[in-house]
Design a protein around this motif. Structure first.
Motif, short mmCIF file in Angstrom:
data_model
loop_
_atom_site.label_atom_id
_atom_site.label_comp_id
_atom_site.label_asym_id
_atom_site.label_seq_id
_atom_site.Cartn_x
_atom_site.Cartn_y
_atom_site.Cartn_z
N ASP A 17 1.52 8.11 -1.63
CA ASP A 17 2.08 9.45 -1.69
C ASP A 17 2.67 9.70 -3.08
N MET A 33 0.86 -1.16 0.00
CA MET A 33 0.00 0.00 0.00
C MET A 33 0.91 1.24 0.00
N THR A 59 2.84 3.42 5.45
CA THR A 59 2.15 4.22 4.42
C THR A 59 2.60 5.66 4.56
N LEU A 60 3.85 5.82 4.30
CA LEU A 60 4.54 7.10 4.38
C LEU A 60 3.80 8.16 3.56
N ASN A 61 3.66 9.35 4.13
CA ASN A 61 3.21 10.44 3.27
C ASN A 61 3.80 11.76 3.74
N SER A 62 3.75 12.71 2.85
CA SER A 62 4.49 13.96 3.09
C SER A 62 3.92 14.76 4.26
N HIS A 63 2.71 14.43 4.70
CA HIS A 63 2.12 15.16 5.81
C HIS A 63 2.55 14.62 7.17
N ALA A 108 12.18 -0.07 -1.27
CA ALA A 108 11.14 -0.25 -2.29
C ALA A 108 10.90 1.03 -3.09
N SER A 109 11.19 2.17 -2.49
CA SER A 109 11.12 3.44 -3.23
C SER A 109 12.20 4.36 -2.69
N SER A 110 12.67 5.27 -3.52
CA SER A 110 13.69 6.23 -3.06
C SER A 110 13.14 7.03 -1.88
N TYR A 111 11.86 7.36 -1.95
CA TYR A 111 11.25 8.18 -0.90
C TYR A 111 11.31 7.47 0.45
N ARG A 112 11.01 6.19 0.45
CA ARG A 112 11.06 5.45 1.71
C ARG A 112 12.50 5.32 2.21
N ILE A 123 7.81 -1.64 -9.31
CA ILE A 123 8.31 -2.94 -8.81
C ILE A 123 7.17 -3.94 -8.62
N THR A 180 1.98 5.43 12.66
CA THR A 180 2.11 4.19 11.92
C THR A 180 1.19 4.18 10.70
N ASP A 225 7.68 4.78 -8.19
CA ASP A 225 8.65 3.74 -7.78
C ASP A 225 7.95 2.45 -7.40
#
Lengths: 277, 277, 277
Positions: free
Chosen positions: B44, B41, C64-68, C96-100, B54, C20, B50
């Motif tokens: 953002d 999931m 579930t990372l987000n910019s907020h 899994a992503s550059s952002y993470r 995958i 989380t 990205d």
């Protein structure tokens, strides 16, 4: 006597708009379905007016409050009030942060919910700890509603309900549901329900359905919802097997709501009335 | 005949990217694991390209639509299409607010999903109620797909699937899966599934895994996923004990998917084919 | 020996602040309640400092990372460190992503968590794949911690824990908990736990409660939490009935934590110590 309010929910099958936290939202949806209502969750300012308009009641829960949904709560709340739909406010965690306390207070003032439901700490925060609420300080709720302090708590709840122009519901070991005149004291439930996340949130969702289906009897409908939740906690507990814990108990409570009929509520509800003053 | 599509999911173990609502997301993740796939999931805008890169498939669900994730849906959708990954759109609540209807329509136009799965109301909103869709009005879906109106519904679904260049799936008492030529009619499932929040969302997640693992047979894979969900509903129901309700039923359905093999699907699937025109 | 850390959680009943993901958050809340702790979820920058101040520990999970919420994680993390509260980082999906990856690295550097818990892929991303971590490359973790490569993995974990000034926890078929001197190897658990979404997130929540209740023994408390989760997985599995699958298994694991006592942990924990170097 209270079973008819449950039966009426199943007949009316109200659609309930929930702006709620992401922790317990799934259980709120399932308990609404269990009681015969239908849930919609929608929290974006672009759509909350549309959504609340097609619903019969609005449940606002600040459990995972954030700055993007506060405007939605205000918009939806004002829309629901304008349309005459019942609005319930669950001030989760009021008192735990300034932001929650202030937001709960703001929602209270700008919307004017029909019902406020919380635990004792939250209700205290919105009543005795607020400026202008000093009248209630003496007759305050202590840490818990106890048998010894019950009469005092009943008076406190009626006073505050009158002051806030709403039905006020405090849940704990003993549950109280009060308007300015009448207070119902409900003794259903089990202490183990406190070991499940979101039984309070579930009750707020359930209660909104009861209000939507019984708009002429809000205090009684709220009391009926409290009794349903508590009785489901008792029935669910009776079905627990050795080794079952809080995760399974959560499911059994919702399952018990799913099967509950008005006649069973009439038999199992432990509701005491403190007659109008 | 359809069991092989399930077996193929377990062999391929596709990673599925879900941009979905926070109400039913946990059940979507668990049903993907139950069928042998893996869920991610991520919603953002900083990472959806990205993540979708995958993965083997993308599931877009607008159940708790908000203005921060719509750009993510568009970005992820375009990326998936560019990479040739199957994209499924679940237009939850389309028709319930202008914002949902317009967003669903925009996702449909700007992404061009491989599959759209919804209930009858949602599919109607995206087809007959849209400008340019007037051709379908006469042969419209009524409130439910019934045995009496089945032939008409089949033709409607094929017409709309052809017009939208996708596989169109409508679920209800009778489920239909159509491309421009062929329509599958699936009669698995139980009405009590409608008393669980998110069985539709779960099916959309599951279906995306079937599409990802069977990219050469999208229509059949979608039909197989519908049959898996319905058959799991039947198997789960057979395991219900006295007092079990919708919360336990939810778990039993996912459990049934967890144990289902292709041979069991072949035996239990009730799929009727309306041959190519 | 490790049972006392569990008993101490039940005595201290720590309040844990969780920032989380919305996928597994309900299970995290219920497992915290099951072990005797209490959960609060709060992720808005307006309140995270208040909330973390009234808590005893902070669990940061980027699922579930987000910019907020990234600013909230940083704010809460710095506040917790300033107050001396233990902070755990669960770098879900790092790699899994550059952002993470970049966010996990940033949280690591700007907060300096007491414990980092992840799977092998995530821990690799934060150690060997980072600039400045080249010392660890030769003694790297391979795809899984195996009996053959165990000694090498133990040394790697201790080196990286020392370099990062934290307790490092990697979970998989074999679990390792290391600080710069000591490494615990835990062999509880079952492979079927990987078919449930969020067992890792649940462990991170649980572990934060163990750290908060046992602040003088962080490495041992983390190892105890790993053993509790694994042992609960074994106990829960023993209670599975024919037809039960991953959804029911999820509940049974939390149920097993709910009933577990320190004495049971002492009997069931399979913990091997690699003594200080």
């Amino acid at each position: 006597m209270f079973g008819k309010y449950l039966d009426r929910v199943r007949e009316a099958a109200p659609l309930i708009h929930n702006i709620t936290n992401y922790v317990t939202v799934n259980d709120v949806a399932n308990i609404l379905l269990a009681c015969g209502a239908s849930p919609i969750m929608a929290d974006d300012p672009n759509e909350v007016e549309d959504i609340t308009s097609i619903c019969a009641g609005l449940n606002i829960n600040i459990g995972t409050l954030n700055s993007h949904t506060v405007p939605s709560m205000l918009l939806a709340g004002r829309t629901a009030v304008r349309l005459g739909h019942p609005v319930l406010l669950d001030p989760v965690g009021a008192g735990a942060s300034s932001y929650r306390t202030e937001t709960a207070q703001r929602l209270l003032e700008e919307i004017g919910p029909d019902v406020i439901r919380g635990n004792i700490s939250e209700i205290r925060t919105l009543t005795v700890n607020q400026a202008g609420a000093s009248r209630g300080v003496d007759a305050s709720l202590t840490d818990a509603v106890t048998e010894e302090g019950l009469r005092e708590a009943v008076d406190f709840m009626r006073d505050q309900a009158e002051r806030l122009h709403c039905v006020l519901v405090v849940t704990g070991a003993i549950d109280l549901v009060a308007d300015g005149q009448t207070c119902y004291c409900i003794r259903n439930g089990r202490p183990e329900m406190g070991k499940i996340t979101g039984t309070g949130c579930q009750l707020s969702g359930l209660m909104t359905a009861f209000l939507a289906a019984n708009p002429e009897h809000k205090t009684e409908a709220a009391a009926a919802a409290v009794a349903v939740m508590g009785l489901a906690g008792e029935i669910g507990w009776d079905r627990m097997e050795p080794g079952d814990g809080n995760a399974t108990y959560r499911n059994r409570i919702i399952d018990a709501v799913y099967h509950m009929k008005g006649t069973a509520l009439d038999r199992g509800a432990k509701i005491e009335i403190y007659a109008p003053r």
